[in-house]
Design an enzyme around this catalytic site. Structure first.
Site, PDB file in Angstrom:
ATOM      1  CB  SER A 241      67.410  14.120   1.865  1.00  0.00           C
ATOM      2  OG  SER A 241      66.258  14.314   1.043  1.00  0.00           O
ATOM      3  CE  LYS A 242      67.172   9.012   7.475  1.00  0.00           C
ATOM      4  NZ  LYS A 242      66.785   8.873   8.908  1.00  0.00           N
ATOM      5  NE  ARG A 243      63.801  16.578  -0.388  1.00  0.00           N
ATOM      6  CZ  ARG A 243      63.818  16.997  -1.642  1.00  0.00           C
ATOM      7  NH1 ARG A 243      62.935  16.510  -2.493  1.00  0.00           N
ATOM      8  NH2 ARG A 243      64.692  17.892  -2.050  1.00  0.00           N
ATOM      9  CG  HIS A 244      66.086  12.521  -3.096  1.00  0.00           C
ATOM     10  ND1 HIS A 244      66.780  13.373  -2.272  1.00  0.00           N
ATOM     11  CD2 HIS A 244      65.484  13.305  -4.025  1.00  0.00           C
ATOM     12  CE1 HIS A 244      66.617  14.623  -2.687  1.00  0.00           C
ATOM     13  NE2 HIS A 244      65.832  14.612  -3.748  1.00  0.00           N
ATOM     14  CB  ALA A 245      66.688   6.538  -2.156  1.00  0.00           C
TER      15      ALA A 245
END
Length: 473
Positions: A241-245
């Site tokens: 998800s966007k919290r990873h990249a």
């Protein structure tokens, strides 16, 4: 295996994400490895969410990554006649039937079945020979009549043998009551019509495979080979998800990653070839095989991508970097204050420091701007009163230089240090703060050379004023 035909079939309902690109890449590499054909098909049957803007973005992302297709793009919305003909054929062959059960009725039956410990699947109420049949006069969907015995055996090229009991698979809807065909019908018809030999896709679609195999058999079409790829996860093993990249491929273009670096990185997500990490496109095509794709999820590690992109960036010559940077900077609205030769010289000072074109551009901000803002802590530490006379002596000597280049600039520094007895750090750090705004930069002689005489002297004189003001002058 010259008859290998693979496909990538994205839905234009959002941005192309890294998981989808990896699927496209593996399909592309497999086709290229065997000298086959790679087909692009746009699955745009979701009328509410599909847009031309998303089609354009998907096509643009694939072209940026140089994943060129041999056929297509084909659009499912332009193939409706074929789907309707197939549905009528299945109806006439007794392989499909009309179903008038409403969503509310189906949900009520599901709840009752769950409460009694029965199957939550469709009870075949409308299937001839199994229930009362459809109610006349009511809107009807079309369901496929799944075999009630036997098995669907999938010799998956990644997951090995997978077996589904046909009796456990619902009679699924192949056309809604408005006549619009559904995913399982259109994807099977398309793959059969386009003679796709190998279906390479995410393992989230594995449960739909027995339905599609039954459809292939009903249509008298050969069943392709299947390869279901494990998911791409974040470093914490959670769904990416966007919290990873960033998940959208276009984000990496905007951040200044090289397409070949991203392709290299995605190829290594779940596929291995010895200990090799950096691959050219030609090497990837030569080495790729589905047998070397792992059964466990690929882990998206942004640090690994940064490392790979750095390998590609530092391998570029300064002249090549200049060619990369000018359009990239233009996309950010940055006007380059020099010609290509100047830009190449500037890029040459930073290419061992930046991991992406975006980072390099950010690091180059003091080169690109007419005026810079000095870091307050750096000013307090290095532009002290005693720096004023030292910088003034340096400015006098630099002003008189007949030639402005790193060697001549270094000679001025060396001469001044010899005369005054100061160490390089005591001279270079105030200069670095003066011309770059901070305490970290490339070599100071190269920095002054790239900035040029006029801008360098102007910034140094400004620093002299700051130092003198600190001294109360």
């Amino acid at each position: 295996m010259a008859s290998v035909r693979t496909r990538f079939a994205p839905s234009p309902t959002g941005a192309l994400h890294v998981g989808g690109v990896r699927t496209a890449l593996f399909s592309y590499l497999y086709a290229r490895h065997f000298g086959g054909r790679f087909v692009l098909r746009i699955e745009d049957t979701d009328r509410q969410r599909s847009t031309q803007a998303w089609v354009d973005e998907i096509v643009g992302a694939l072209r940026w990554l140089d994943l060129e297709w041999d056929e297509g793009p084909f659009f499912q919305t332009e193939r409706m006649d074929l789907y309707r003909e197939t549905i009528e054929r299945l109806l006439s062959d007794g392989r499909a039937y009309r179903c008038t059960c409403t969503p509310d009725e189906l949900e009520a039956k599901r709840k009752v079945a769950m409460q009694s410990g029965g199957s939550a699947g469709y009870d075949r109420h409308c299937r001839p020979g199994f229930g009362p049949g459809p109610d006349a006069g009511r809107p009807a969907a079309i369901r496929f009549a799944m075999p009630t015995d036997g098995e669907a055996v999938i010799e998956d090229l990644v997951k090995d043998k997978v077996v589904f009991r046909n009796a456990d698979v619902d009679d699924f809807v192949i056309a809604r009551s408005d006549g619009w065909p559904t995913y399982n019908l259109v994807v099977t018809v398309d793959d059969a019509d386009m003679a796709i030999s190998h279906v390479i896709r995410g393992d989230d679609l594995l449960p739909s495979t027995p339905k599609q195999i039954a459809l292939y058999h009903a249509l008298g079409a050969p069943v392709p080979s299947f390869a279901h790829l494990p998911q791409v996860l974040g470093v914490d093993r959670a769904r990416l998800s966007k919290r990873h990249a960033a998940t959208a491929v276009t984000s990496y273009r905007e951040l200044g990653y090289y397409p070949d670096a991203l392709v290299n990185f995605l190829a290594r997500l779940g596929w291995s070839h010895g200990d090799q990490e950096v691959f050219s496109r030609k090497e990837l095509i030569h080495a790729f095989s589905l047998e070397s794709v792992g059964k466990s999820a690929g882990v998206f590690n942004l640090e690994k991508l940064d490392w790979l992109n750095f390998q590609y960036l530092k391998a570029r010559s300064p002249e090549q970097l200049a060619g990369d940077l000018r359009p990239f900077m233009a996309s950010r609205g940055i006007v380059v204050p020099g010609d290509d030769a100047w830009l190449a010289k500037m890029a040459g000072t930073l290419r061992e420091r930046a991991k992406t074109l975006g980072e390099l551009t950010d690091m180059a901000s003091f080169y690109l701007a007419d005026e810079i803002t000095l870091d307050e802590k750096a000013v307090a530490k290095f532009l002290k009163p005693e720096a004023g006379p030292l910088l003034a002596a340096l400015v006098d000597r630099l002003t008189a230089l007949p030639v402005w280049d790193p060697a001549a600039i270094e000679g001025v520094f060396t001469g001044l240090m010899t005369e005054t007895g100061v160490k390089l750090g005591a001279l270079a750090q105030p200069v670095r703060v003066a011309v770059s705004g901070g305490t970290v930069s490339p070599g100071i002689y190269e920095v002054l050379d790239v900035l040029g005489r006029e801008r360098s002297l102007r910034r140094l004189r400004n620093a002299i004023e700051i130092a003198n003001a600190a001294a109360g002058h």
